[in-house]
Write an enzyme that holds these catalytic residues in place. Structure first.
Site, PDB file in Angstrom:
ATOM      1  N   LYS A 187      46.610  37.898  32.800  1.00  0.00           N
ATOM      2  CA  LYS A 187      46.100  37.210  33.997  1.00  0.00           C
ATOM      3  C   LYS A 187      44.581  37.277  34.053  1.00  0.00           C
ATOM      4  O   LYS A 187      43.993  38.289  33.678  1.00  0.00           O
ATOM      5  CB  LYS A 187      46.676  37.869  35.250  1.00  0.00           C
ATOM      6  CG  LYS A 187      46.218  37.219  36.552  1.00  0.00           C
ATOM      7  CD  LYS A 187      46.628  38.013  37.777  1.00  0.00           C
ATOM      8  CE  LYS A 187      45.422  38.706  38.382  1.00  0.00           C
ATOM      9  NZ  LYS A 187      45.743  39.354  39.675  1.00  0.00           N
ATOM     10  N   GLU A 220      44.463  32.041  37.281  1.00  0.00           N
ATOM     11  CA  GLU A 220      44.457  32.253  38.742  1.00  0.00           C
ATOM     12  C   GLU A 220      43.107  31.931  39.368  1.00  0.00           C
ATOM     13  O   GLU A 220      42.232  32.788  39.444  1.00  0.00           O
ATOM     14  CB  GLU A 220      44.817  33.708  39.078  1.00  0.00           C
ATOM     15  CG  GLU A 220      44.873  33.943  40.595  1.00  0.00           C
ATOM     16  CD  GLU A 220      45.073  35.409  40.999  1.00  0.00           C
ATOM     17  OE1 GLU A 220      44.850  36.303  40.165  1.00  0.00           O
ATOM     18  OE2 GLU A 220      45.443  35.636  42.160  1.00  0.00           O
ATOM     19  N   LYS A 230      48.562  30.491  38.897  1.00  0.00           N
ATOM     20  CA  LYS A 230      48.710  31.350  40.079  1.00  0.00           C
ATOM     21  C   LYS A 230      47.756  30.847  41.143  1.00  0.00           C
ATOM     22  O   LYS A 230      46.550  30.765  40.910  1.00  0.00           O
ATOM     23  CB  LYS A 230      48.419  32.810  39.724  1.00  0.00           C
ATOM     24  CG  LYS A 230      48.538  33.753  40.926  1.00  0.00           C
ATOM     25  CD  LYS A 230      48.714  35.203  40.503  1.00  0.00           C
ATOM     26  CE  LYS A 230      48.737  36.110  41.721  1.00  0.00           C
ATOM     27  NZ  LYS A 230      49.219  37.465  41.409  1.00  0.00           N
TER      28      LYS A 230
HETATM   29  P1  13P Z   1      47.915  39.516  46.702  1.00  0.00           P
HETATM   30  O1  13P Z   1      49.352  39.086  46.696  1.00  0.00           O
HETATM   31  O2  13P Z   1      47.683  40.825  47.425  1.00  0.00           O
HETATM   32  O3  13P Z   1      46.983  38.437  47.130  1.00  0.00           O
HETATM   33  O4  13P Z   1      47.524  39.844  45.206  1.00  0.00           O
HETATM   34  C1  13P Z   1      47.925  38.983  44.204  1.00  0.00           C
HETATM   35  C2  13P Z   1      46.934  38.976  43.121  1.00  0.00           C
HETATM   36  O5  13P Z   1      47.266  39.211  41.990  1.00  0.00           O
HETATM   37  C3  13P Z   1      45.538  38.670  43.448  1.00  0.00           C
HETATM   38  O6  13P Z   1      44.797  38.572  42.286  1.00  0.00           O
END
Ligand code: 13P
Length: 330
Positions: A134, A176, A218
């Site tokens: 990620k 993400e 994401k």
């Molecule tokens: P949250 O679900 O707490 O937003 O975290 C998810 C995540 O991986 C943020 O990078």
């Protein structure tokens, strides 16, 4: 590439999603401190074990995103965390970005670090068992001023370089670009920024010849800002979120996972249920699931308080939340 596509798709097994247990040392320290828990490496390991060592999580989790530190640690059962997850059919993954820093030309915006030594780190991580990775970019909304087109574009370029390096290394990239909930903005503004951000990200991924079929996106849901004084119904969130995704995400991606972003566990559950329902109504072309950190961990952390005797109650709360979030997928 076919293996990567199959791996990416398997994260969307029916009724299952991801736990994001990849808080950096800095974030984990701050998170635990907010529950009155003083941390060091051993308390962080106990924190990971609370969530990774709980019996029965394989019923709800297809994957767990780990922080690099955790790849090398063992759970209380004496097994390395990645191997213990894999033995239960849960894919281990790893966060590979190096965190954010302010952009010099726009200091209220952030750019993500970590590309320089990425190929070498990926080769090392791969030996430790993860099958996916990620990279988190952060996009901040401030009225009509932020985000700047430059911040979106530079973050998109780095996400694309990351995804290309990861696919070359034989791993699945979770891309993400998180549009933050913090701010006074409307849900409509969040929808527009998510749409612009994702549109830019997928256009730049194309320029870098990233294979979309093994990319997992994401994303945040489209919500009114946390300081807007407004709260959205799950149906409103679902409508705006699907509108943004349908306008910007290619149908070929392996699937889309949602972050919780500061929503309460209940909101993150109800909004996911409404998004699932609407995705079916509009025939959305991708599988969808959750990839939550806070919404899955909050209730358990409040009970745990860093104490061994509270582990059973904390794990029971975590399993109960996992069951509700999983049910929101059907
Ligand atoms: P949250 O679900 O707490 O937003 O975290 C998810 C995540 O991986 C943020 O990078």
């Amino acid at each position: 590439m076919t293996d990567l596509v199959a791996t990416a798709r398997s994260l969307f097994a029916e009724g299952k999603g991801l736990l994001a247990a990849d808080e950096s040392v800095h974030t984990a320290t701050a998170r635990l401190a907010s529950y009155g828990i003083a941390t060091g490496p051993e308390m962080r390991r106990q924190f990971r074990d609370l969530f990774l060592g709980a019996a029965g999580i394989e019923q709800y989790l297809s994957g767990v995103i780990l922080f690099s530190e955790t790849l090398l640690e063992k759970g209380n059962d004496g097994k390395p965390f990645p191997a213990s997850l894999a033995a239960r059919g849960i894919l281990p993954g790893v966060k590979v970005d190096g965190g954010t820093e302010p952009i010099v030309a726009s200091p209220h915006e952030l750019i993500t670090q970590g590309l320089l030594d990425l190929p070498e780190r990926l080769a090392e991580y791969k030996k430790q068992g993860p099958l996916f990775t990620k990279w988190r970019a952060v996009i901040r909304i401030d009225g009509d001023n932020l985000p700047t087109a430059e911040a979106i574009h530079e973050n998109a370029k780095r996400l694309a370089s990351y995804a290309k390096d990861v696919q070359t290394a034989g791993l699945v990239p979770i891309v993400e670009p998180e549009v933050l909930l913090e701010g006074k903005h409307s849900r409509e503004r969040a929808r527009a920024v998510i749409e612009e951000t994702l549109g830019t990200v997928f256009s730049v991924l194309g320029e870098h010849s990233v294979d979309r079929a093994s990319v997992v996106l994401k994303t945040a849901m489209a919500l009114s800002g946390s300081e807007s004084g407004k709260s959205d119904t799950p149906e409103e969130v679902a409508e705006s979120t699907l509108a943004a995704l349908l306008a910007s995400v290619p149908r070929q991606v392996a699937g889309i996972v949602f972050l919780s972003g500061g929503q309460t566990p209940e909101q993150a559950t109800e909004n996911l249920a409404a998004i699932t329902k609407r995705a079916k109504e509009v025939n959305a072309p991708w599988p969808l699931t959750f990839s939550y950190a806070r919404a899955l961990q909050e209730e358990a952390l409040a009970l745990w308080k860093g104490k061994e005797e509270n582990v059973p109650a904390a794990r029971a709360a975590y399993l109960a939340r996992l069951a509700k979030v999983s049910a929101a997928l059907s």
